[in-house]
Design a protein around this motif. Structure first.
Motif, PDB file in Angstrom:
ATOM      1  N   CYS A   1       0.606   1.160 -14.815  1.00  0.00           N
ATOM      2  CA  CYS A   1       0.649   0.023 -13.889  1.00  0.00           C
ATOM      3  C   CYS A   1      -0.734  -0.215 -13.287  1.00  0.00           C
ATOM      4  CB  CYS A   1       1.644   0.277 -12.767  1.00  0.00           C
ATOM      5  SG  CYS A   1       3.308   0.662 -13.354  1.00  0.00           S
ATOM      6  N   ALA A   2      -1.143  -1.473 -13.207  1.00  0.00           N
ATOM      7  CA  ALA A   2      -2.424  -1.823 -12.605  1.00  0.00           C
ATOM      8  C   ALA A   2      -2.349  -1.677 -11.094  1.00  0.00           C
ATOM      9  CB  ALA A   2      -2.805  -3.251 -12.978  1.00  0.00           C
ATOM     10  N   ALA A   3      -3.401  -1.125 -10.503  1.00  0.00           N
ATOM     11  CA  ALA A   3      -3.449  -0.937  -9.047  1.00  0.00           C
ATOM     12  C   ALA A   3      -4.901  -0.911  -8.603  1.00  0.00           C
ATOM     13  CB  ALA A   3      -2.742   0.357  -8.644  1.00  0.00           C
ATOM     14  N   THR A   4      -5.099  -0.927  -7.304  1.00  0.00           N
ATOM     15  CA  THR A   4      -6.413  -0.777  -6.699  1.00  0.00           C
ATOM     16  C   THR A   4      -6.435   0.537  -5.935  1.00  0.00           C
ATOM     17  OG1 THR A   4      -6.700  -3.167  -6.478  1.00  0.00           O
ATOM     18  CG2 THR A   4      -8.079  -1.769  -5.093  1.00  0.00           C
ATOM     19  N   GLN A   5      -7.477   1.335  -6.154  1.00  0.00           N
ATOM     20  CA  GLN A   5      -7.586   2.644  -5.510  1.00  0.00           C
ATOM     21  C   GLN A   5      -8.615   2.613  -4.389  1.00  0.00           C
ATOM     22  OE1 GLN A   5      -5.834   5.670  -6.315  1.00  0.00           O
ATOM     23  NE2 GLN A   5      -6.712   6.203  -4.328  1.00  0.00           N
ATOM     24  N   VAL A   6      -8.221   3.114  -3.211  1.00  0.00           N
ATOM     25  CA  VAL A   6      -9.135   3.333  -2.093  1.00  0.00           C
ATOM     26  C   VAL A   6      -8.819   4.700  -1.496  1.00  0.00           C
ATOM     27  CG1 VAL A   6      -9.537   0.901  -1.553  1.00  0.00           C
ATOM     28  CG2 VAL A   6      -7.594   2.073  -0.528  1.00  0.00           C
ATOM     29  N   TYR A   7      -9.617   5.115  -0.504  1.00  0.00           N
ATOM     30  CA  TYR A   7      -9.480   6.469   0.026  1.00  0.00           C
ATOM     31  C   TYR A   7      -9.508   6.466   1.552  1.00  0.00           C
ATOM     32  CZ  TYR A   7     -10.225   7.907  -4.756  1.00  0.00           C
ATOM     33  OH  TYR A   7     -10.087   8.073  -6.107  1.00  0.00           O
TER      34      TYR A   7
ATOM     35  N   ILE B   1      -3.730   4.643  -1.936  1.00  0.00           N
ATOM     36  CA  ILE B   1      -4.713   5.236  -1.033  1.00  0.00           C
ATOM     37  C   ILE B   1      -4.464   6.738  -0.963  1.00  0.00           C
ATOM     38  CG2 ILE B   1      -3.350   4.813   1.077  1.00  0.00           C
ATOM     39  CD1 ILE B   1      -6.106   4.234   2.462  1.00  0.00           C
ATOM     40  N   SER B   2      -5.535   7.503  -0.981  1.00  0.00           N
ATOM     41  CA  SER B   2      -5.421   8.957  -0.952  1.00  0.00           C
ATOM     42  C   SER B   2      -6.690   9.537  -0.362  1.00  0.00           C
ATOM     43  CB  SER B   2      -5.182   9.504  -2.366  1.00  0.00           C
ATOM     44  OG  SER B   2      -6.256   9.151  -3.220  1.00  0.00           O
ATOM     45  N   GLY B   3      -6.743  10.855  -0.259  1.00  0.00           N
ATOM     46  CA  GLY B   3      -7.938  11.525   0.250  1.00  0.00           C
ATOM     47  C   GLY B   3      -7.688  12.260   1.541  1.00  0.00           C
ATOM     48  N   HIS B   4      -8.594  13.191   1.835  1.00  0.00           N
ATOM     49  CA  HIS B   4      -8.440  14.060   2.994  1.00  0.00           C
ATOM     50  C   HIS B   4      -9.782  14.400   3.627  1.00  0.00           C
ATOM     51  CE1 HIS B   4      -7.841  17.946   5.084  1.00  0.00           C
ATOM     52  NE2 HIS B   4      -6.607  17.528   5.295  1.00  0.00           N
ATOM     53  N   GLU B   5     -10.788  14.644   2.798  1.00  0.00           N
ATOM     54  CA  GLU B   5     -12.082  15.124   3.277  1.00  0.00           C
ATOM     55  C   GLU B   5     -12.886  14.013   3.953  1.00  0.00           C
ATOM     56  OE1 GLU B   5     -12.660  18.279   3.182  1.00  0.00           O
ATOM     57  OE2 GLU B   5     -10.840  18.671   2.023  1.00  0.00           O
TER      58      GLU B   5
ATOM     59  N   SER C   1     -15.205   4.281   0.924  1.00  0.00           N
ATOM     60  CA  SER C   1     -14.902   3.942  -0.463  1.00  0.00           C
ATOM     61  C   SER C   1     -15.058   2.447  -0.664  1.00  0.00           C
ATOM     62  CB  SER C   1     -13.489   4.394  -0.851  1.00  0.00           C
ATOM     63  OG  SER C   1     -12.498   3.679  -0.135  1.00  0.00           O
ATOM     64  N   ARG C   2     -14.994   2.058  -1.913  1.00  0.00           N
ATOM     65  CA  ARG C   2     -14.956   0.655  -2.290  1.00  0.00           C
ATOM     66  C   ARG C   2     -13.805   0.492  -3.273  1.00  0.00           C
ATOM     67  NH1 ARG C   2     -19.648   2.452  -1.052  1.00  0.00           N
ATOM     68  NH2 ARG C   2     -21.102   1.233   0.225  1.00  0.00           N
ATOM     69  N   PRO C   3     -12.987  -0.511  -3.104  1.00  0.00           N
ATOM     70  CA  PRO C   3     -11.815  -0.659  -3.973  1.00  0.00           C
ATOM     71  C   PRO C   3     -12.185  -0.663  -5.453  1.00  0.00           C
ATOM     72  CG  PRO C   3     -11.652  -2.128  -2.102  1.00  0.00           C
ATOM     73  CD  PRO C   3     -13.030  -1.542  -2.048  1.00  0.00           C
ATOM     74  N   THR C   4     -11.412   0.076  -6.222  1.00  0.00           N
ATOM     75  CA  THR C   4     -11.651   0.230  -7.651  1.00  0.00           C
ATOM     76  C   THR C   4     -10.357  -0.048  -8.404  1.00  0.00           C
ATOM     77  OG1 THR C   4     -13.285   1.958  -7.203  1.00  0.00           O
ATOM     78  CG2 THR C   4     -12.436   1.813  -9.449  1.00  0.00           C
ATOM     79  N   ALA C   5     -10.461  -0.774  -9.510  1.00  0.00           N
ATOM     80  CA  ALA C   5      -9.295  -1.047 -10.339  1.00  0.00           C
ATOM     81  C   ALA C   5      -8.935   0.206 -11.129  1.00  0.00           C
ATOM     82  CB  ALA C   5      -9.584  -2.207 -11.290  1.00  0.00           C
ATOM     83  N   VAL C   6      -7.649   0.572 -11.104  1.00  0.00           N
ATOM     84  CA  VAL C   6      -7.171   1.752 -11.815  1.00  0.00           C
ATOM     85  C   VAL C   6      -5.846   1.422 -12.495  1.00  0.00           C
ATOM     86  CG1 VAL C   6      -8.293   3.427 -10.284  1.00  0.00           C
ATOM     87  CG2 VAL C   6      -5.968   2.627  -9.757  1.00  0.00           C
TER      88      VAL C   6
ATOM     89  N   THR D   1       0.837  -1.204   0.000  1.00  0.00           N
ATOM     90  CA  THR D   1       0.000   0.000   0.000  1.00  0.00           C
ATOM     91  C   THR D   1       0.867   1.246   0.000  1.00  0.00           C
ATOM     92  OG1 THR D   1      -1.693  -1.196   1.252  1.00  0.00           O
ATOM     93  CG2 THR D   1      -1.829   1.217   1.235  1.00  0.00           C
ATOM     94  N   GLY D   2       0.455   2.234  -0.791  1.00  0.00           N
ATOM     95  CA  GLY D   2       1.189   3.487  -0.809  1.00  0.00           C
ATOM     96  C   GLY D   2       0.282   4.690  -0.966  1.00  0.00           C
ATOM     97  N   CYS D   3       0.615   5.763  -0.265  1.00  0.00           N
ATOM     98  CA  CYS D   3       0.004   7.071  -0.474  1.00  0.00           C
ATOM     99  C   CYS D   3       1.116   7.953  -1.025  1.00  0.00           C
ATOM    100  CB  CYS D   3      -0.559   7.639   0.821  1.00  0.00           C
ATOM    101  SG  CYS D   3      -1.355   9.255   0.610  1.00  0.00           S
ATOM    102  N   LEU D   4       1.082   8.193  -2.349  1.00  0.00           N
ATOM    103  CA  LEU D   4       2.204   8.856  -3.006  1.00  0.00           C
ATOM    104  C   LEU D   4       1.895  10.289  -3.410  1.00  0.00           C
ATOM    105  CD1 LEU D   4       3.105   5.857  -3.031  1.00  0.00           C
ATOM    106  CD2 LEU D   4       4.261   6.321  -5.173  1.00  0.00           C
ATOM    107  N   GLY D   5       0.687  10.760  -3.154  1.00  0.00           N
ATOM    108  CA  GLY D   5       0.367  12.157  -3.420  1.00  0.00           C
ATOM    109  C   GLY D   5       0.593  12.566  -4.859  1.00  0.00           C
ATOM    110  N   LEU D   6       0.150  11.728  -5.797  1.00  0.00           N
ATOM    111  CA  LEU D   6       0.479  11.954  -7.196  1.00  0.00           C
ATOM    112  C   LEU D   6      -0.603  12.742  -7.923  1.00  0.00           C
ATOM    113  CD1 LEU D   6       1.853   8.431  -8.136  1.00  0.00           C
ATOM    114  CD2 LEU D   6       3.061  10.373  -7.162  1.00  0.00           C
ATOM    115  N   GLY D   7      -0.208  13.341  -9.012  1.00  0.00           N
ATOM    116  CA  GLY D   7      -1.111  14.064  -9.892  1.00  0.00           C
ATOM    117  C   GLY D   7      -0.305  14.720 -10.983  1.00  0.00           C
ATOM    118  N   GLY D   8      -0.835  14.693 -12.220  1.00  0.00           N
ATOM    119  CA  GLY D   8      -0.127  15.338 -13.308  1.00  0.00           C
ATOM    120  C   GLY D   8       1.247  14.740 -13.532  1.00  0.00           C
ATOM    121  N   GLU D   9       2.249  15.602 -13.573  1.00  0.00           N
ATOM    122  CA  GLU D   9       3.614  15.151 -13.866  1.00  0.00           C
ATOM    123  C   GLU D   9       4.166  14.217 -12.789  1.00  0.00           C
ATOM    124  OE1 GLU D   9       6.260  18.327 -15.652  1.00  0.00           O
ATOM    125  OE2 GLU D   9       4.588  19.554 -14.941  1.00  0.00           O
ATOM    126  N   ASP D  10       3.613  14.265 -11.566  1.00  0.00           N
ATOM    127  CA  ASP D  10       4.110  13.409 -10.491  1.00  0.00           C
ATOM    128  C   ASP D  10       3.767  11.940 -10.687  1.00  0.00           C
ATOM    129  OD1 ASP D  10       5.418  15.300  -8.849  1.00  0.00           O
ATOM    130  OD2 ASP D  10       3.496  15.991  -8.067  1.00  0.00           O
TER     131      ASP D  10
END
Length: 262
Positions: A185-191, A165-169, A175-180, A144-153
């Protein structure tokens, strides 16, 4: 002084009368202030969680990996945490994401050094391969990783990870795990949602109404846990009252496994 404890107890009773969501408690270990005192604070949080039987998902930066790897006693402590059911994941403060807010870049990136601001280049510590080498030297596996990514990152995503995993609010708590796909690279996204004195009551209410088909995750920082100990114990009281047998309190890694994805 404990805040809203009576309200939390009532909410826990309401949840336990139905079915609790799968709950995760995530800890971000930041790249700044990493020293023996900070490690002691993290160890105290782990000990508290062990008393409640709340498995933690501990997301560490490379600075924390370096601190731990420099001391055999710290390595042994982390090995015991893993053996006790806690998860060690990764946390990254990406370069571009930290340029427009008050966070500190951790010095690692796959962004070409020539694209960094001249004032930032002296803080470059290595690529994400270097970051990953430090983290994978710790006991246990990294999922599991929270890498704070977006755009060029997005070039900083580590394909060896399988869960983002990400999110703040407050709304991000459920959430429910979603394939992304992240940077190919294939991963599962949660919040997750930030647990703080300001969000505590709203998160407790959200927990009470999340339902048994949801993943409910909160996050705080090591320094927050030390600064607001009652915040942590109040939350542990809530989730253990709602799930006294501990069947639905999990690490992020284990929680995601309940939702089979393609």
């Amino acid at each position: 002084m404990k805040t809203a404890l009576a309200c939390l107890a009532l909410l826990a009773a309401a949840v336990s009368a139905a079915a609790a969501p799968v709950s995760c408690f995530v800890v971000h270990a930041e790249p700044t202030g990493v020293d023996a005192a900070a490690f002691a604070e993290l160890a105290a949080l782990v000990a508290l969680a062990d008393g409640y039987v709340v498995p933690l998902t501990l997301l560490l930066t490379a600075q924390w990996a370096d601190l731990i790897l420099a001391d055999p006693q710290r390595i042994a402590a982390v090995a015991l945490w893993v053996a006790s059911g806690h998860e060690i994941g990764v946390h990254h403060h990406a370069y571009w994401a930290t340029q427009d807010r008050g966070a500190q870049w951790d010095g690692y990136t796959n962004v070409p050094v020539s694209d960094l601001a001249p004032s930032s280049r002296r803080n470059f510590l290595g690529t994400m391969d270097d970051f990953w080498a430090a983290l994978t030297s710790l006991p246990g596996e990294r999922r599991t990783g929270c890498l704070g990514l977006g755009g060029e990152d997005e070039v900083d995503w580590i394909c060896g990870l399988s869960i983002s995993i990400s999110g703040h609010e407050v709304a991000d708590a459920v959430s429910r795990p979603t394939a992304v796909t992240i940077h190919g690279c294939a991963a599962t996204q949660v919040y997750h949602a930030l647990l703080s004195p300001a969000s505590q009551a709203a998160l407790a209410q959200a927990f009470a109404t999340a339902g048994d088909d949801a993943l409910f995750a909160v996050v705080l920082h090591v320094t927050d846990a030390a600064r607001y100990p009652d915040l942590v114990t109040d939350w542990f009281d809530l989730v253990t009252s709602a799930d006294p047998e501990g069947l639905r309190r999990m690490t992020v890694r284990d929680a995601v496994s309940l939702w089979p994805l393609p």
